[in-house]
Design a protein around this motif. Sequence first.
Motif, PDB file in Angstrom:
ATOM      1  N   PHE A   1     -30.266  23.658 -31.213  1.00 23.66           N
ATOM      2  CA  PHE A   1     -30.453  22.775 -30.058  1.00 23.66           C
ATOM      3  C   PHE A   1     -29.309  22.942 -29.059  1.00 23.66           C
ATOM      4  N   THR A   2     -28.090  23.049 -29.572  1.00 24.77           N
ATOM      5  CA  THR A   2     -26.925  23.236 -28.695  1.00 24.77           C
ATOM      6  C   THR A   2     -27.012  24.536 -27.914  1.00 24.77           C
ATOM      7  N   ILE A   3     -27.425  25.610 -28.616  1.00 22.83           N
ATOM      8  CA  ILE A   3     -27.562  26.909 -27.957  1.00 22.83           C
ATOM      9  C   ILE A   3     -28.601  26.834 -26.842  1.00 22.83           C
ATOM     10  N   ILE A   4     -29.743  26.214 -27.130  1.00 23.39           N
ATOM     11  CA  ILE A   4     -30.816  26.095 -26.134  1.00 23.39           C
ATOM     12  C   ILE A   4     -30.343  25.299 -24.933  1.00 23.39           C
ATOM     13  N   MET A   5     -29.652  24.185 -25.173  1.00 25.43           N
ATOM     14  CA  MET A   5     -29.180  23.347 -24.073  1.00 25.43           C
ATOM     15  C   MET A   5     -28.137  24.072 -23.239  1.00 25.43           C
ATOM     16  N   ASN A   6     -27.291  24.852 -23.907  1.00 25.85           N
ATOM     17  CA  ASN A   6     -26.304  25.629 -23.156  1.00 25.85           C
ATOM     18  C   ASN A   6     -26.980  26.644 -22.249  1.00 25.85           C
ATOM     19  N   MET A   7     -28.039  27.273 -22.746  1.00 22.30           N
ATOM     20  CA  MET A   7     -28.775  28.242 -21.932  1.00 22.30           C
ATOM     21  C   MET A   7     -29.410  27.564 -20.731  1.00 22.30           C
ATOM     22  N   VAL A   8     -29.992  26.397 -20.951  1.00 22.64           N
ATOM     23  CA  VAL A   8     -30.601  25.642 -19.854  1.00 22.64           C
ATOM     24  C   VAL A   8     -29.550  25.256 -18.829  1.00 22.64           C
ATOM     25  N   ASN A   9     -28.391  24.792 -19.304  1.00 21.63           N
ATOM     26  CA  ASN A   9     -27.322  24.385 -18.385  1.00 21.63           C
ATOM     27  C   ASN A   9     -26.807  25.558 -17.564  1.00 21.63           C
ATOM     28  N   ILE A  10     -26.714  26.740 -18.206  1.00 20.65           N
ATOM     29  CA  ILE A  10     -26.278  27.933 -17.477  1.00 20.65           C
ATOM     30  C   ILE A  10     -27.274  28.279 -16.388  1.00 20.65           C
ATOM     31  N   GLN A  11     -28.570  28.215 -16.732  1.00 23.14           N
ATOM     32  CA  GLN A  11     -29.610  28.515 -15.758  1.00 23.14           C
ATOM     33  C   GLN A  11     -29.559  27.536 -14.597  1.00 23.14           C
ATOM     34  N   MET A  12     -29.388  26.255 -14.897  1.00 28.19           N
ATOM     35  CA  MET A  12     -29.360  25.241 -13.851  1.00 28.19           C
ATOM     36  C   MET A  12     -28.120  25.411 -12.988  1.00 28.19           C
ATOM     37  N   SER A  13     -26.989  25.749 -13.629  1.00 28.76           N
ATOM     38  CA  SER A  13     -25.769  25.971 -12.864  1.00 28.76           C
ATOM     39  C   SER A  13     -25.915  27.154 -11.929  1.00 28.76           C
ATOM     40  N   PHE A  14     -26.535  28.246 -12.423  1.00 24.21           N
ATOM     41  CA  PHE A  14     -26.762  29.425 -11.610  1.00 24.21           C
ATOM     42  C   PHE A  14     -27.660  29.077 -10.434  1.00 24.21           C
ATOM     43  N   ALA A  15     -28.703  28.295 -10.702  1.00 26.51           N
ATOM     44  CA  ALA A  15     -29.621  27.909  -9.640  1.00 26.51           C
ATOM     45  C   ALA A  15     -28.929  27.075  -8.582  1.00 26.51           C
ATOM     46  N   GLN A  16     -28.170  26.093  -8.998  1.00 25.69           N
ATOM     47  CA  GLN A  16     -27.562  25.173  -8.055  1.00 25.69           C
ATOM     48  C   GLN A  16     -26.396  25.806  -7.294  1.00 25.69           C
ATOM     49  N   SER A  17     -25.858  26.928  -7.833  1.00 26.71           N
ATOM     50  CA  SER A  17     -24.752  27.582  -7.140  1.00 26.71           C
ATOM     51  C   SER A  17     -25.222  28.341  -5.908  1.00 26.71           C
ATOM     52  N   THR A  18     -26.520  28.564  -5.766  1.00 28.13           N
ATOM     53  CA  THR A  18     -27.062  29.238  -4.605  1.00 28.13           C
ATOM     54  C   THR A  18     -27.273  28.206  -3.510  1.00 28.13           C
ATOM     55  N   ASN A  19     -26.485  28.295  -2.445  1.00 24.90           N
ATOM     56  CA  ASN A  19     -26.497  27.268  -1.415  1.00 24.90           C
ATOM     57  C   ASN A  19     -27.813  27.156  -0.680  1.00 24.90           C
ATOM     58  N   HIS A  20     -28.629  28.209  -0.709  1.00 24.09           N
ATOM     59  CA  HIS A  20     -29.844  28.209   0.080  1.00 24.09           C
ATOM     60  C   HIS A  20     -31.041  27.600  -0.641  1.00 24.09           C
ATOM     61  N   LEU A  21     -30.862  27.124  -1.852  1.00 26.83           N
ATOM     62  CA  LEU A  21     -31.941  26.398  -2.514  1.00 26.83           C
ATOM     63  C   LEU A  21     -32.172  25.059  -1.826  1.00 26.83           C
ATOM     64  N   PRO A  22     -33.432  24.608  -1.724  1.00 19.25           N
ATOM     65  CA  PRO A  22     -33.680  23.278  -1.172  1.00 19.25           C
ATOM     66  C   PRO A  22     -32.902  22.221  -1.940  1.00 19.25           C
ATOM     67  N   LYS A  23     -32.222  21.365  -1.217  1.00 17.56           N
ATOM     68  CA  LYS A  23     -31.300  20.425  -1.845  1.00 17.56           C
ATOM     69  C   LYS A  23     -31.936  19.093  -2.221  1.00 17.56           C
ATOM     70  N   ASP A  24     -33.225  18.945  -1.930  1.00 15.37           N
ATOM     71  CA  ASP A  24     -33.878  17.687  -2.264  1.00 15.37           C
ATOM     72  C   ASP A  24     -34.428  17.668  -3.686  1.00 15.37           C
ATOM     73  N   LYS A  25     -34.229  18.780  -4.426  1.00 13.54           N
ATOM     74  CA  LYS A  25     -34.713  18.869  -5.803  1.00 13.54           C
ATOM     75  C   LYS A  25     -33.670  19.563  -6.662  1.00 13.54           C
ATOM     76  N   THR A  26     -33.828  19.418  -7.979  1.00 11.08           N
ATOM     77  CA  THR A  26     -32.986  20.129  -8.936  1.00 11.08           C
ATOM     78  C   THR A  26     -33.788  21.305  -9.481  1.00 11.08           C
ATOM     79  N   TRP A  27     -33.143  22.485  -9.584  1.00 12.22           N
ATOM     80  CA  TRP A  27     -33.865  23.704  -9.905  1.00 12.22           C
ATOM     81  C   TRP A  27     -33.322  24.385 -11.160  1.00 12.22           C
ATOM     82  N   LYS A  28     -34.215  25.077 -11.849  1.00  9.88           N
ATOM     83  CA  LYS A  28     -33.871  25.876 -13.023  1.00  9.88           C
ATOM     84  C   LYS A  28     -34.424  27.279 -12.829  1.00  9.88           C
ATOM     85  N   LEU A  29     -33.564  28.274 -12.982  1.00  6.45           N
ATOM     86  CA  LEU A  29     -33.994  29.657 -12.857  1.00  6.45           C
ATOM     87  C   LEU A  29     -34.926  30.026 -14.013  1.00  6.45           C
ATOM     88  N   VAL A  30     -36.101  30.603 -13.698  1.00  4.58           N
ATOM     89  CA  VAL A  30     -37.057  30.958 -14.753  1.00  4.58           C
ATOM     90  C   VAL A  30     -37.413  32.448 -14.754  1.00  4.58           C
TER      91      VAL A  30
END
Length: 283
Positions: free
Chosen positions: A5-34
């Motif tokens: 579970f910890t490994i899976i959550m870490n992977m999700v957090n990394i994906q979300m961090s990568f997504a949110q680090s891109t300034n050009h993503l719409p800021k009205d939502k939270t995104w996860k790279l898929v």
Amino acid sequence: MTVLFTIIMNMVNIQMSFAQSTNHLPKDKTWKLVWNDEFNGKELDTTKWGFRLHIMQTRHITWTDDAYKLDGKGSLLMKAYKNEGEYHTTQLQTGSNFMDRPGNQYGKTELTWPIANLKSPKFLHKYGYYEIRCKLPTQEGWWVAFWLQSPTIGSSLDPLASGVEIDIMENFKRNGTISQNIHWNGYGENHEHEGSGEMKMGLNDNEFHTYGVDWSPTGYVFYVDGKETWRISGPVSHTEQFILVSAECNGYREGAASPILKEAILPDYFEVDYVRVYDEVKI
């Protein structure tokens, strides 16, 4: 179980961090790279991409599987080039449309039997945010696009089920303009279309820009460099669709290369830094 579970959550957090680090993503939502391709290395990842070589049951004589290269520095270079009097480009896709699968040869317009085998798509997806970072060409006479297509568009008069062509970025001219469009009900007499019109934004400046669409059950919102440029409420495709990064030489749909293409200094390039797909994360 706790470690997994910890490994899976870490992977999700990394994906979300990568997504949110891109300034050009719409800021009205939270995104996860898929899904993504960063075009690293020197070889195209053919587990992600195939080549579009046919259009409407006919082999397109100028679409090839060699009008591109990876520069080894993280960019895909799609090019227009001339060979033996003809001009060539490549169209990359993660799936295919059912109308683009004949068994005939170059230039023949009649449908032969048997037609080509069905192929499993490499990537289909529904809803989410789709983004490309790219640098537009410099020479006139060819055009480039980033778009989403349905495998079954036009197979019925219900675009919600059969799909909608979603043109996130089309660049036809070197005057700094792009357009954003949707098409549905196929490409015959039932065809319908809505679009942004030509938007002059100074984008042929030899710089990288991002182009994206937020496709949701309630409509499409289009962006350039993180700023909303056009929106439309529908019709909304509710079916999974595939991605295309495409280039095409002007004139061949009318039978021959356009005169302006013959004046271009080739090869010319459409440089792509990345293609990324995100899902909205419900908080």
